[in-house]
Design an enzyme around this catalytic site. Structure first.
Site, PDB file in Angstrom:
ATOM      1  CG  ASN A 181      39.017  44.587  42.262  1.00 37.30           C
ATOM      2  OD1 ASN A 181      39.900  45.299  42.760  1.00 37.30           O
ATOM      3  ND2 ASN A 181      37.875  45.107  41.785  1.00 37.30           N
ATOM      4  CE1 TYR A 207      38.410  47.618  52.567  1.00 33.98           C
ATOM      5  CE2 TYR A 207      40.557  48.198  53.491  1.00 33.98           C
ATOM      6  CZ  TYR A 207      39.735  48.000  52.393  1.00 33.98           C
ATOM      7  OH  TYR A 207      40.243  48.185  51.124  1.00 33.98           O
ATOM      8  CB  THR A 264      38.728  53.797  43.358  1.00 34.16           C
ATOM      9  OG1 THR A 264      38.547  53.582  44.770  1.00 34.16           O
ATOM     10  CG2 THR A 264      40.071  53.244  42.926  1.00 34.16           C
TER      11      THR A 264
HETATM   12  P1  NAI Z   1      35.044  50.690  44.120  1.00 38.60           P
HETATM   13  O1  NAI Z   1      33.995  50.939  45.150  1.00 38.60           O
HETATM   14  O2  NAI Z   1      35.370  51.743  43.151  1.00 38.60           O
HETATM   15  O3  NAI Z   1      34.689  49.352  43.302  1.00 38.60           O
HETATM   16  C1  NAI Z   1      34.289  48.189  43.947  1.00 38.60           C
HETATM   17  C2  NAI Z   1      33.433  47.361  42.996  1.00 38.60           C
HETATM   18  O4  NAI Z   1      33.060  46.164  43.688  1.00 38.60           O
HETATM   19  C3  NAI Z   1      32.130  48.078  42.591  1.00 38.60           C
HETATM   20  O5  NAI Z   1      31.948  47.977  41.201  1.00 38.60           O
HETATM   21  C4  NAI Z   1      31.066  47.314  43.345  1.00 38.60           C
HETATM   22  O6  NAI Z   1      29.809  47.282  42.681  1.00 38.60           O
HETATM   23  C5  NAI Z   1      31.689  45.928  43.440  1.00 38.60           C
HETATM   24  N1  NAI Z   1      31.116  45.138  44.512  1.00 38.60           N
HETATM   25  C6  NAI Z   1      30.856  45.511  45.793  1.00 38.60           C
HETATM   26  N2  NAI Z   1      30.306  44.500  46.468  1.00 38.60           N
HETATM   27  C7  NAI Z   1      30.251  43.453  45.612  1.00 38.60           C
HETATM   28  C8  NAI Z   1      29.767  42.120  45.734  1.00 38.60           C
HETATM   29  N3  NAI Z   1      29.217  41.663  46.874  1.00 38.60           N
HETATM   30  N4  NAI Z   1      29.870  41.296  44.651  1.00 38.60           N
HETATM   31  C9  NAI Z   1      30.398  41.762  43.500  1.00 38.60           C
HETATM   32  N5  NAI Z   1      30.832  43.006  43.321  1.00 38.60           N
HETATM   33  C10 NAI Z   1      30.761  43.845  44.374  1.00 38.60           C
HETATM   34  O7  NAI Z   1      36.325  50.257  44.967  1.00 38.60           O
HETATM   35  P2  NAI Z   1      37.872  50.119  44.566  1.00 38.60           P
HETATM   36  O8  NAI Z   1      38.592  51.175  45.283  1.00 38.60           O
HETATM   37  O9  NAI Z   1      38.046  49.956  43.116  1.00 38.60           O
HETATM   38  O10 NAI Z   1      38.218  48.753  45.323  1.00 38.60           O
HETATM   39  C11 NAI Z   1      38.545  47.552  44.653  1.00 38.60           C
HETATM   40  C12 NAI Z   1      39.282  46.656  45.630  1.00 38.60           C
HETATM   41  O11 NAI Z   1      40.505  47.278  46.003  1.00 38.60           O
HETATM   42  C13 NAI Z   1      38.525  46.411  46.927  1.00 38.60           C
HETATM   43  O12 NAI Z   1      38.717  45.072  47.349  1.00 38.60           O
HETATM   44  C14 NAI Z   1      39.179  47.374  47.902  1.00 38.60           C
HETATM   45  O13 NAI Z   1      39.046  46.949  49.235  1.00 38.60           O
HETATM   46  C15 NAI Z   1      40.616  47.297  47.412  1.00 38.60           C
HETATM   47  N6  NAI Z   1      41.440  48.416  47.806  1.00 38.60           N
HETATM   48  C16 NAI Z   1      41.113  49.694  47.434  1.00 38.60           C
HETATM   49  C17 NAI Z   1      41.913  50.739  47.831  1.00 38.60           C
HETATM   50  C18 NAI Z   1      41.625  52.145  47.481  1.00 38.60           C
HETATM   51  O14 NAI Z   1      42.311  53.036  48.011  1.00 38.60           O
HETATM   52  N7  NAI Z   1      40.679  52.434  46.602  1.00 38.60           N
HETATM   53  C19 NAI Z   1      43.118  50.508  48.645  1.00 38.60           C
HETATM   54  C20 NAI Z   1      43.376  49.122  48.958  1.00 38.60           C
HETATM   55  C21 NAI Z   1      42.548  48.125  48.543  1.00 38.60           C
END
Ligand code: NAI
Length: 257
Positions: free
Chosen positions: A90, A154, A191
Site C-alpha cells: 500500500n 504516478y 487521506t
Molecule cells: P498517505 O500519504 O496518507 O499514506 C502513505 C503512507 O506510505 C505514509 O504513512 C508514508 O509514510 C508511507 N510511505 C511513503 N513512502 C514510503 C516508503 N518508501 N516505504 C514505506 N512507507 C512509505 O497516502 P494514502 O492516500 O493513504 O495512500 C496509500 C496508497 O493508496 C498509495 O499507494 C496511494 O498511491 C494509493 N492511492 C491513494 C488514493 C487517494 O486518493 N488517497 C487514490 C488511489 C490510490
C-alpha cells in the site's frame, strides 16, 4: 468467526491514510498485524493503539524501495510468526508533474516507491507464503487504469502495478497452495496524500478542487479510507479464494464514465 481470524497480515504504508484503515480493519477482523512504514513515530503509535485494544501487532521500519530493508523485514516476520498470509503493498507517494515538467528525480523516486516497492514486496512475500498459500493485495489507483495529465510518473508507476499484479497472479496460481494476487484501484480518498495536494492550493482553489472531484464522481463525494476497506477485507479473506489477477475499482463510479 472474525473474517481474518488467525491470519498474519502485513500492511506497508501503515502509518497513515488507507494503510492505517487496512491495519485497523485487519486487527478488528482477528488478524495479527505487521505494520510497516518509514514513519516510525506514527506507525509505532498506531501499532501500540491496536495492541492496547487487544490485537497482536508488530511495527517494522521499512522503506519499500530498499531491497535489503525488505529482507530484514521478512526475516523479522518469519521470526515472529513463521509465515505470512496477506501482504498489502500500500505504501505510495504522489508527486505532481505532467510529462512536460516532471523532473527525472521525481520520476525515479515515484517509480522506486510506487512500482519497485511493490515488486520487491511481492517477491519477498512469496517464500513466506510457500507452505500455506496467501493473498497479495497491491494498491494501484484509478491512475493505473486511466491517465491523469498532472501525474505522469504516478500513472506510469500505478499502470505498472496493474500489470505486475496480473503477472504475479499467474505465477501465484501455480504455487501449491496458491498465492492470489489482486489490485485495488481507489478513486479520490480523503487521506493526508489527497488533503496535502488540495491543501497546497489557496483556499479558493482548494474548494474548487474539492468541488470538481465531487462533481465528476457519480457517487458525488470523495471516499473515506473506510470506503476502501471492504475490498481489502474481501481480498484478504478466504471468501476470495477463487479471485486472482483481478482489478477492484473502488472509485464511486468515476471510471465507469
Ligand atoms: P498517505 O500519504 O496518507 O499514506 C502513505 C503512507 O506510505 C505514509 O504513512 C508514508 O509514510 C508511507 N510511505 C511513503 N513512502 C514510503 C516508503 N518508501 N516505504 C514505506 N512507507 C512509505 O497516502 P494514502 O492516500 O493513504 O495512500 C496509500 C496508497 O493508496 C498509495 O499507494 C496511494 O498511491 C494509493 N492511492 C491513494 C488514493 C487517494 O486518493 N488517497 C487514490 C488511489 C490510490
Amino acid at each position: 468467526m472474525p473474517r481474518l481470524q488467525d491470519k498474519i497480515v502485513m500492511v506497508t504504508g501503515a502509518a497513515s491514510g488507507l494503510g492505517a484503515a487496512f491495519s485497523r480493519a485487519a486487527a478488528e477482523a482477528g488478524a495479527a498485524v505487521v505494520l510497516a512504514d518509514i514513519d516510525a513515530h506514527a506507525g509505532q503509535a498506531l501499532c501500540e493503539a491496536l495492541a492496547a485494544a487487544g490485537a497482536d501487532t508488530l511495527f517494522l521500519h521499512l522503506d519499500v524501495a530498499r531491497e535489503t530493508a525488505w529482507q530484514e523485514a521478512m526475516a523479522e516476520v518469519e521470526r515472529r510468526h513463521g509465515r505470512l498470509d496477506v501482504l498489502v503493498n500500500n505504501a505510495g507517494i504522489a508527486l505532481r508533474g505532467s510529462i512536460a515538467d516532471c523532473s527525472l528525480a521525481d520520476w525515479q523516486r515515484t517509480l522506486d516507491v510506487n512500482l519497485t516497492g511493490v515488486f520487491l514486496g511481492c517477491r519477498a512475500a512469496l517464500p513466506l507464503m510457500r507452505e500455506g498459500g496467501g493473498s497479495i493485495i497491491n494498491v494501484s489507483s484509478i491512475y493505473g487504469l486511466v491517465g491523469g495529465d498532472q501525474v505522469a510518473a504516478y500513472c506510469a508507476a500505478k499502470g505498472g502495478v496493474t500489470l505486475l499484479t496480473r503477472s504475479a497472479a499467474l505465477h501465484g496460481a501455480k504455487c501449491s497452495p496458491p498465492v492470489r494476487v489482486n489490485s485495488i484501484h481507489p478513486g479520490f480518498v480523503e487521506t493526508p496524500m489527497v488533503l496535502r495536494s488540495i491543501g497546497a492550493l489557496d483556499a479558493g482553489a482548494a474548494a474548487a478542487a474539492r468541488a470538481r472531484i465531487e462533481g465528476i464522481t457519480p457517487l458525488g463525494r470523495l471516499a473515506t479510507p473506510d470506503d476502501i476497506v471492504g475490498a481489502f477485507l474481501l481480498l484478504a479473506s478466504d471468501e476470495a479464494r477463487y479471485i486472482t489477477g483481478a482489478q477492484f475499482t473502488v472509485d464511486g463510479g468515476l471510471t465507469a464514465q
